[in-house]
Enzyme design. Structure first.
Site, PDB file in Angstrom:
ATOM      1  N   GLU A  91       0.961  -1.299  -0.005  1.00  0.00           N
ATOM      2  CA  GLU A  91       0.197  -0.067  -0.021  1.00  0.00           C
ATOM      3  C   GLU A  91       0.797   1.333  -0.022  1.00  0.00           C
ATOM      4  O   GLU A  91       2.118   1.398   0.726  1.00  0.00           O
ATOM      5  CB  GLU A  91      -0.882   0.028   1.374  1.00  0.00           C
ATOM      6  CG  GLU A  91      -1.831  -0.917   1.537  1.00  0.00           C
ATOM      7  CD  GLU A  91      -2.498  -1.114   2.586  1.00  0.00           C
ATOM      8  OE1 GLU A  91      -3.651  -0.890   2.637  1.00  0.00           O
ATOM      9  OE2 GLU A  91      -1.989  -1.092   3.605  1.00  0.00           O
ATOM     10  N   HIS A  98      -6.208 -11.524   5.458  1.00  0.00           N
ATOM     11  CA  HIS A  98      -6.498 -11.237   3.747  1.00  0.00           C
ATOM     12  C   HIS A  98      -5.093 -12.141   3.075  1.00  0.00           C
ATOM     13  O   HIS A  98      -5.370 -12.992   2.078  1.00  0.00           O
ATOM     14  CB  HIS A  98      -6.084  -9.869   3.432  1.00  0.00           C
ATOM     15  CG  HIS A  98      -7.026  -8.730   3.808  1.00  0.00           C
ATOM     16  ND1 HIS A  98      -8.419  -9.284   3.898  1.00  0.00           N
ATOM     17  CD2 HIS A  98      -6.788  -7.640   4.328  1.00  0.00           C
ATOM     18  CE1 HIS A  98      -8.879  -8.153   4.372  1.00  0.00           C
ATOM     19  NE2 HIS A  98      -8.059  -7.281   4.670  1.00  0.00           N
TER      20      HIS A  98
END
Ligand code: NAP
Length: 484
Positions: free
Chosen positions: A216, A240
């Protein structure tokens, strides 16, 4: 390519936390898209619930603004937007109080599918489940949707599972991991189990290693209070990345059906080996002259929380014995880039004289940006000059390949909410899966806490700490580039 849309049954969807960020940014825009596509029928309704005293008109205004801000292209079609907003109602309810429930009960229509989305802090899941039952709003057919984080360790996840189980059967509980709703993640299953091509190679005879990256560019973005108690391991890996690992490593289920898929994922989690300390690299982003460091951002000068983590993980079974899975995720990295890369072994022998560079096939499944798949293959360099070989990607960007614009790739939430209405749990986590993931995660966290491990600082905009590069370098491998 025009996809066929099958409308779902009429539903009453109650969103607890209807005034919150997730509802405004993801859930309602997703529902509008499904309404626009004709999948949400005109007699379905969405009922917002939160403590704020808004009334139906007030909530509609809030949602209209949210859609204009977060989904401007959708908001441009004013007629559809207004028709959708008419399907919205609102009840003021405190999850821990007794007011408002009778009104909610009156709003629910017999015959419509009832779903309750708990888009609130996990501490409210129990009170909500209890009151839905006590006020006879939920019945045996109703569904509840719960958001992450599902616990912060095994003990709290078990407690949460027990609380929900007091009022709802497992078949009614939809634990969201929105990664499972991403189009490419589902495509991972289609590629693996819809083609004969890959399965014979999908094992330790042909696969050298697998990399899973979720990078990210953003920092903690106002979630500092929560994040400083969680860190990348709890926030990203336990859920995730673990789900991605399961889908890439699991055995073929006999059917694409909730329990068949989830049984296979559970077997992968249970086969994970404990991770050795030198196979874990934790990092934390530093500051720059113009941007605060993580510690400054969260106001905790002694924070040891990781904003980056890389792990070398092994699965103890016949298929994967000896194949390392390298997982990494971090904030404030060079680019927003998520992918799974299956790196195949080098050719055993090259028949082309003078070709001394190693060639390996890589199947890369891109989750973001530009969702798609590319397969690196070796071909002849064009032109005269003998058999010189070069590696090129066979690129399939879904939006291009399917003739859609990027905006036509459905968002994870819209897919998942429709699955709830359809009663399909395949892309949701089962209670035992979540507990098994925590059972693997807890000792790793306890280990670095006992060692007083201090995360390595890394520069914002970099690829993470140098030690993470070494995790692969010392085994003669290298991470794939993090690039937009
Ligand atoms: P948020 O912006 O803080 O919203 C919280 C919502 O809960 C508000 O609508 C709030 O409205 C309501 N609420 C708070 N206390 C309540 C109570 N006692 N009774 C009834 N409603 C109450 O949080 P969020 O970002 O939307 O996140 C919601 C959940 O989704 C959290 O569990 C979060 O971890 C999870 N999640 C969020 C994201 C995201 O991108 N935002 C991503 C993944 C998971 P009132 O103040 O009006 O009551």
């Amino acid at each position: 390519m025009v996809s066929r849309v099958i409308p779902v049954d009429p539903f009453d969807l109650v969103i607890f936390g209807g005034t919150g960020d997730l509802a405004r940014r993801k859930i309602l825009p997703g529902l509008l898209r499904r309404f626009h596509a004709g999948q949400m029928t005109a007699d379905s309704r969405v009922i917002g619930a939160a403590r704020s005293d808004l009334g139906a008109e007030g909530w509609r205004s809030l949602i209209r603004e949210g859609i204009e801000e977060f989904a401007p292209a959708l908001a441009a079609d004013r007629d559809t937007l207004e028709a959708f907003l008419e399907r919205l109602d609102y009840v003021s309810i405190d999850a821990t109080g007794d007011g408002g429930w009778d009104r909610l009960c009156d709003l629910m229509r017999p015959g419509a599918v009832r779903a309750f989305y708990f888009s609130v802090a996990p501490s409210l899941f129990g009170p909500l489940a209890e009151r839905l039952h006590a006020h006879r709003i939920a019945d045996r057919e109703s569904r509840i949707v719960v958001e992450k984080p599902f616990g912060r360790d095994l003990a709290s996840a078990r407690a949460l599972n027990r609380t929900l189980a007091e009022h709802f059967d497992e078949s009614q509980i939809y634990r969201i991991d929105h990664y499972l709703g991403k189009e490419t993640v589902q495509n991972l299953m289609a590629v693996r189990f819809g083609n004969l091509l890959f399965e014979p190679l999908w094992n330790n005879h042909y696969v050298d290693h697998i990399q899973i990256t979720v990078a990210e560019t953003v920092g903690v973005e106002g979630r500092g209070d929560y994040y400083d108690k969680a860190g990348a391991m709890r926030d990203m890996v336990q859920n995730h990345l673990m789900q991605l690992l399961c889908l890439i490593a699991m055995e073929p289920p006999s059917r694409f059906e909730a329990d068949a898929v989830r049984d296979e994922k559970l077997k992968v989690i249970r086969a994970l080996k404990p991770v050795r300390p030198h196979h874990i690299v934790r990092g934390q982003y530093d500051g720059t002259p113009s941007a605060p460091s993580y510690r400054e951002e969260v106001g905790n000068p002694r924070s040891f929380t990781e904003t980056y983590i890389a792990l070398r993980v092994e699965i103890a079974n016949w298929r994967w014995s000896g194949v390392p899975f390298y997982l990494r995720t971090g904030k404030k990295l060079r680019a927003r880039h998520s992918e799974i890369a299956v790196v195949f072994k080098d050719l055993p022998h090259s028949i082309f004289e003078g070709d001394d560079r190693p060639h390996r096939n890589i199947l890369a499944i891109r989750l973001q940006p530009n969702e798609g798949i590319d397969l690196t293959v070796t071909i002849k360099e064009p032109g005269p000059g003998g058999m010189r070989l070069t590696d090129v990607p066979l690129d399939m960007t879904f939006a291009k390949a399917l003739g859609n614009g990027a905006e036509d790739v459905p968002d994870a939430y819209e897919r998942l909410v429709m699955d709830v209405i359809r009663g399909n749990q395949t892309l949701f986590m089962r209670g035992d899966e979540v507990e098994a993931a925590w059972a693997w995660t807890d000792p790793l966290i306890a280990g670095w806490e006992a060692r007083n491990d201090v995360p390595k600082l890394y520069d914002p905009g970099s690829s993470g700490p140098d030690d993470a590069m070494m995790l692969l370098h010392r085994e003669g491998r290298r991470w794939r580039d993090i690039r937009a």
